[in-house]
Design an enzyme around this catalytic site. Sequence first.
Site, PDB file in Angstrom:
ATOM      1  N   PHE A  11      16.138  74.575  74.497  1.00  0.00           N
ATOM      2  CA  PHE A  11      14.993  73.437  74.673  1.00  0.00           C
ATOM      3  C   PHE A  11      14.964  73.560  76.220  1.00  0.00           C
ATOM      4  O   PHE A  11      13.910  73.958  76.956  1.00  0.00           O
ATOM      5  CB  PHE A  11      15.511  72.323  73.857  1.00  0.00           C
ATOM      6  CG  PHE A  11      14.737  71.149  74.496  1.00  0.00           C
ATOM      7  CD1 PHE A  11      13.324  71.158  74.901  1.00  0.00           C
ATOM      8  CD2 PHE A  11      15.411  69.827  75.086  1.00  0.00           C
ATOM      9  CE1 PHE A  11      12.628  69.967  75.418  1.00  0.00           C
ATOM     10  CE2 PHE A  11      14.764  68.882  75.392  1.00  0.00           C
ATOM     11  CZ  PHE A  11      13.519  68.870  75.762  1.00  0.00           C
ATOM     12  N   ILE A  12      15.936  72.860  76.830  1.00  0.00           N
ATOM     13  CA  ILE A  12      16.035  72.738  78.284  1.00  0.00           C
ATOM     14  C   ILE A  12      16.072  74.147  78.929  1.00  0.00           C
ATOM     15  O   ILE A  12      15.152  74.518  80.002  1.00  0.00           O
ATOM     16  CB  ILE A  12      17.154  71.833  78.909  1.00  0.00           C
ATOM     17  CG1 ILE A  12      17.115  70.565  78.250  1.00  0.00           C
ATOM     18  CG2 ILE A  12      17.162  71.747  80.491  1.00  0.00           C
ATOM     19  CD1 ILE A  12      18.322  69.599  78.427  1.00  0.00           C
ATOM     20  N   ASP A  31      21.215  83.968  75.123  1.00  0.00           N
ATOM     21  CA  ASP A  31      21.314  82.998  74.083  1.00  0.00           C
ATOM     22  C   ASP A  31      21.671  83.466  72.781  1.00  0.00           C
ATOM     23  O   ASP A  31      21.514  84.703  72.443  1.00  0.00           O
ATOM     24  CB  ASP A  31      19.730  82.353  73.716  1.00  0.00           C
ATOM     25  CG  ASP A  31      19.920  81.133  73.609  1.00  0.00           C
ATOM     26  OD1 ASP A  31      19.277  80.156  74.154  1.00  0.00           O
ATOM     27  OD2 ASP A  31      20.322  80.734  72.102  1.00  0.00           O
ATOM     28  N   ASN A  32      22.433  82.747  71.921  1.00  0.00           N
ATOM     29  CA  ASN A  32      23.101  83.372  70.736  1.00  0.00           C
ATOM     30  C   ASN A  32      22.076  82.836  69.465  1.00  0.00           C
ATOM     31  O   ASN A  32      22.232  82.947  68.439  1.00  0.00           O
ATOM     32  CB  ASN A  32      24.454  82.730  70.548  1.00  0.00           C
ATOM     33  CG  ASN A  32      24.562  81.469  70.355  1.00  0.00           C
ATOM     34  OD1 ASN A  32      23.617  80.602  70.337  1.00  0.00           O
ATOM     35  ND2 ASN A  32      25.966  80.965  69.969  1.00  0.00           N
ATOM     36  N   GLY A  36      18.887  77.721  70.188  1.00  0.00           N
ATOM     37  CA  GLY A  36      17.638  78.239  70.790  1.00  0.00           C
ATOM     38  C   GLY A  36      16.811  79.401  69.947  1.00  0.00           C
ATOM     39  O   GLY A  36      17.364  79.518  68.680  1.00  0.00           O
ATOM     40  N   LEU A  76      23.855  76.244  80.489  1.00  0.00           N
ATOM     41  CA  LEU A  76      23.160  75.329  79.664  1.00  0.00           C
ATOM     42  C   LEU A  76      23.584  75.441  78.271  1.00  0.00           C
ATOM     43  O   LEU A  76      23.343  74.392  77.445  1.00  0.00           O
ATOM     44  CB  LEU A  76      21.651  75.349  79.836  1.00  0.00           C
ATOM     45  CG  LEU A  76      20.930  74.507  81.111  1.00  0.00           C
ATOM     46  CD1 LEU A  76      21.252  75.289  82.246  1.00  0.00           C
ATOM     47  CD2 LEU A  76      19.495  74.514  81.042  1.00  0.00           C
ATOM     48  N   ALA A 117      25.327  72.253  83.188  1.00  0.00           N
ATOM     49  CA  ALA A 117      24.778  71.060  82.488  1.00  0.00           C
ATOM     50  C   ALA A 117      25.480  70.312  81.652  1.00  0.00           C
ATOM     51  O   ALA A 117      26.280  70.632  80.622  1.00  0.00           O
ATOM     52  CB  ALA A 117      23.620  71.844  81.394  1.00  0.00           C
ATOM     53  N   TYR A 149      31.638  65.134  71.695  1.00  0.00           N
ATOM     54  CA  TYR A 149      30.844  65.886  72.580  1.00  0.00           C
ATOM     55  C   TYR A 149      30.945  65.419  73.909  1.00  0.00           C
ATOM     56  O   TYR A 149      31.151  65.907  74.926  1.00  0.00           O
ATOM     57  CB  TYR A 149      29.342  65.623  72.135  1.00  0.00           C
ATOM     58  CG  TYR A 149      28.146  66.360  72.928  1.00  0.00           C
ATOM     59  CD1 TYR A 149      28.188  67.956  73.196  1.00  0.00           C
ATOM     60  CD2 TYR A 149      27.349  65.527  73.926  1.00  0.00           C
ATOM     61  CE1 TYR A 149      27.421  68.494  73.889  1.00  0.00           C
ATOM     62  CE2 TYR A 149      26.384  66.230  74.844  1.00  0.00           C
ATOM     63  CZ  TYR A 149      26.567  67.533  74.786  1.00  0.00           C
ATOM     64  OH  TYR A 149      25.438  68.027  75.437  1.00  0.00           O
TER      65      TYR A 149
HETATM   66  C1  UD1 Z   1      22.249  62.883  72.161  1.00  0.00           C
HETATM   67  C2  UD1 Z   1      23.192  63.635  72.754  1.00  0.00           C
HETATM   68  C3  UD1 Z   1      23.046  63.557  74.215  1.00  0.00           C
HETATM   69  C4  UD1 Z   1      21.553  64.080  74.567  1.00  0.00           C
HETATM   70  C5  UD1 Z   1      20.433  63.122  73.665  1.00  0.00           C
HETATM   71  C6  UD1 Z   1      19.176  63.878  73.972  1.00  0.00           C
HETATM   72  C7  UD1 Z   1      25.332  63.709  71.633  1.00  0.00           C
HETATM   73  C8  UD1 Z   1      26.653  63.058  71.101  1.00  0.00           C
HETATM   74  N1  UD1 Z   1      24.436  62.983  72.309  1.00  0.00           N
HETATM   75  O1  UD1 Z   1      22.426  61.558  72.877  1.00  0.00           O
HETATM   76  O2  UD1 Z   1      23.787  64.272  74.942  1.00  0.00           O
HETATM   77  O3  UD1 Z   1      21.366  64.027  76.064  1.00  0.00           O
HETATM   78  O4  UD1 Z   1      20.732  63.132  72.259  1.00  0.00           O
HETATM   79  O5  UD1 Z   1      18.855  65.033  73.382  1.00  0.00           O
HETATM   80  O6  UD1 Z   1      25.111  64.958  71.198  1.00  0.00           O
HETATM   81  N2  UD1 Z   1      17.960  57.145  66.613  1.00  0.00           N
HETATM   82  C9  UD1 Z   1      16.965  56.515  65.717  1.00  0.00           C
HETATM   83  N3  UD1 Z   1      16.366  57.151  64.657  1.00  0.00           N
HETATM   84  C10 UD1 Z   1      16.595  58.665  64.456  1.00  0.00           C
HETATM   85  C11 UD1 Z   1      17.248  59.196  65.480  1.00  0.00           C
HETATM   86  C12 UD1 Z   1      17.803  58.459  66.339  1.00  0.00           C
HETATM   87  O7  UD1 Z   1      16.736  55.139  65.529  1.00  0.00           O
HETATM   88  O8  UD1 Z   1      15.807  59.206  63.496  1.00  0.00           O
HETATM   89  C13 UD1 Z   1      18.558  56.534  67.581  1.00  0.00           C
HETATM   90  C14 UD1 Z   1      20.155  56.768  67.671  1.00  0.00           C
HETATM   91  O9  UD1 Z   1      21.078  55.788  66.911  1.00  0.00           O
HETATM   92  C15 UD1 Z   1      20.296  56.547  69.340  1.00  0.00           C
HETATM   93  C16 UD1 Z   1      18.897  56.673  69.768  1.00  0.00           C
HETATM   94  O10 UD1 Z   1      18.094  56.796  68.941  1.00  0.00           O
HETATM   95  O11 UD1 Z   1      20.653  55.113  69.208  1.00  0.00           O
HETATM   96  C17 UD1 Z   1      18.999  57.925  70.564  1.00  0.00           C
HETATM   97  O12 UD1 Z   1      19.579  58.831  69.774  1.00  0.00           O
HETATM   98  P1  UD1 Z   1      19.615  60.570  70.207  1.00  0.00           P
HETATM   99  O13 UD1 Z   1      18.202  60.855  70.448  1.00  0.00           O
HETATM  100  O14 UD1 Z   1      20.233  61.105  69.293  1.00  0.00           O
HETATM  101  O15 UD1 Z   1      20.324  60.520  71.773  1.00  0.00           O
HETATM  102  P2  UD1 Z   1      21.651  60.056  72.190  1.00  0.00           P
HETATM  103  O16 UD1 Z   1      22.455  59.226  71.145  1.00  0.00           O
HETATM  104  O17 UD1 Z   1      21.379  59.400  73.299  1.00  0.00           O
END
Ligand code: UD1
Length: 324
Positions: A11-12, A31-32, A36, A76, A117, A149
């Site tokens: 993605f990024i 990329d594997n 990706g 990345l 990254a 992570y």
């Molecule tokens: C995750 C990644 C982070 C990455 C980010 C953006 C891990 C542990 N963390 O973090 O590294 O930068 O994604 O891609 O890998 N949520 C909902 N409904 C959904 C999905 C999510 O309410 O269907 C909520 C989650 O509970 C959370 C928030 O949305 O509170 C953000 O979730 P998410 O996009 O998964 O991102 P991060 O938790 O911030």
Amino acid sequence: MNLLVTGGAGFIGSHLCEELLELGHVVTALDNFSNGNQSNVAHLREDPNFRLIEGDCSHVPTVDPLIKKNDVVFHLAAVLGVKHCVDSPLKVIKENLSGTSTILESAARYNKRVVFASSSEVYGKSESLPYKEDGDRLLGSTHVHRWCYSTAKSMEEHLCLAYGKEGLPVTILRYFNAYGPRANDSIYGGVVPIFVKAAIENKEITLFGDGTQSRCFTFVKDTAKATALVLEKDTDQQIINIGTNEGTSIAELATIVKTCTQSSSPIKQISYEEAYGEGFEDMRKRIPCIEKARNLLNFVPETDLIEGIQALVNSYQKTNLSYP
Ligand code: UD1
């Protein structure tokens, strides 16, 4: 310059390849294809300055000659996503650590600059907002797999800085919630593409928890631009937050996405336990201090959330047959 981008069909990574090619560099993407996809870089395949290699960044015979040939490596490639952490912590830990240690070892052999990254996850659930790069981190118990992570990325940062102490030029970027075209919209992806896909298909949008938790969503082209800027600046041994500092709650996000897509999706709320299983932990807020990015890279994010979501929606209209 000759540049290697691991995770270059991700993605990024794919947006970074695009940005670097536009700047006139010669780019090799490694990329594997675990996250990706060939289709993410299909539009770059005709560019004589672009090359895509299928391979794993922890496979020394693949990585070593590539690093030898290139001037800088943007590392990345990673296994990420909250659902990956709770379902497959072993994969998250092993693949991330082994990839990064392989890249650093080869880079050290040829003294090649590394741009790593990292992630805002490193700050954990610290409440010392906004997060400064030299601030403390706060993580929960190791029984809570969500933190694997964060822990792996922290260890990888340590490894970068340890090689740095031995003389390797390294820069660490902590990305804050990048979103945009080509983001993974499966249950292993981030909340923005998941919501946008659900809205386009008029399916249920699900808030985990009460929806008041917030994130600073950063448009991927801004993320890629900031990453490329590292080439022009002296950022040796620096850690830099890359993101906007505009927080949006997940409930607000759902409403914005519905408006942008004119969707009739119902918004439903479920508990974290229902979403991720027993004992899950989340951070309430995550806001970066972006002074360092401004001062060292002269970077300020340009795309606001509505504009960015619209770009994501448009990308579905162009490529996704499921768009009504
Ligand atoms: C995750 C990644 C982070 C990455 C980010 C953006 C891990 C542990 N963390 O973090 O590294 O930068 O994604 O891609 O890998 N949520 C909902 N409904 C959904 C999905 C999510 O309410 O269907 C909520 C989650 O509970 C959370 C928030 O949305 O509170 C953000 O979730 P998410 O996009 O998964 O991102 P991060 O938790 O911030």
